[in-house]
Design a protein around this motif. Structure first.
Motif: not given
Length: 264
Positions: A60, A93, A114, A146, A148, A176
């Protein structure tokens, strides 16, 4: 006349000066964040996710950003609110994905990043992301992206379209911090998920909490039928880890997993 007891007079010029100072401070912070992105002053942290056999499933990788050239690399708690207000989340990102692809190409270890909902809905981001994945097929096959739980719940079509964009290029796509809302997601089987990470609030204390074990076991049965891999987040206790393995969880992250790797 004097002000009544207990009241407070306000100097208009003082209020204006204070507002200007706040605005100026925000502009400075925005510039620091923008400069950090332009100069790629960022790195990925790495936290292990272990599978049932004790091997590292993937890492992660939350992003750390160096806001000042001589400063520390800060976690998202320090810069995320500013990035959201400044609409810099897609750029952030994209940088995280670039760093992950480079690292995967270097050592072959899978990494999870994420993404913000704002990135999924940004056309420039998705166009650039797709090109990055096409240009780095080896890295793409080791990349886990991933989102949320909130994004998955409130923006079904957007999430499904994003999954359809990245999965054919080898990326694994997941959700996640999944909680009790997991069962309320309409047409969950259509989302295109490869994995789900159960929130720490649901799995902590599983060894002593029968209701928690029932929820985890039920989630595993539901998701495996899709089929979707189930991970548990934030596990910090060996007894909880053992209970979660018994419930069918296929991977675990958190202090317990990190300590096991460090002890080897």
């Amino acid at each position: 006349p004097s002000a009544p007891s207990g009241s407070r007079e306000t100097n208009p010029s003082t209020t204006a000066d204070g507002g200007a100072a706040i605005a100026a401070g925000a502009q400075v912070c925005h510039r620091h964040l923008q400069d950090a992105l332009t100069e790629r002053r960022a790195r990925l942290a790495e936290f292990v996710v272990l599978d049932r056999g004790g091997a590292v499933s993937h890492l992660e990788c939350p992003l750390r950003v160096q806001l000042g050239k001589e400063g520390a690399f800060e976690s998202a708690a320090r810069w995320l609110p500013l990035a959201s207000r400044s609409r810099l989340l897609p750029a952030i990102d994209l940088l995280a994905v670039r760093l992950a692809l480079t690292a995967i190409a270097a050592d072959g270890r899978a990494r999870a990043v994420n993404l913000a909902l704002a990135s999924l809905s940004d056309g420039a981001f998705t166009t650039q992301l797709r090109q990055l994945l096409v240009d780095s097929p080896r890295g793409a096959c080791g990349l886990w992206l991933e989102i949320g739980e909130g994004a998955a719940l409130g923006h079904f079509e957007l999430v499904r379209a994003f999954a359809a964009l990245v999965r054919p290029l080898g990326v694994r796509f997941g959700r996640e911090r999944a909680g009790h809302q997991l069962y309320r997601t309409p047409r969950l089987y259509e989302l295109g998920l490869d994995y789900v990470k159960l929130d720490v609030a649901l799995v902590r204390g599983a060894a002593r909490d029968e209701a928690a074990r029932r929820f985890v076991a039920g989630s595993v049965a539901l998701l495996r039928a899709l089929p979707v891999t189930v991970c548990a987040e934030g596990v910090d206790d060996a007894d909880d880890a053992a209970a979660l393995w018994e419930c069918g969880v296929e991977a675990i992250t958190g202090p317990w997993a990190s300590a096991r790797v460090s002890a080897v």
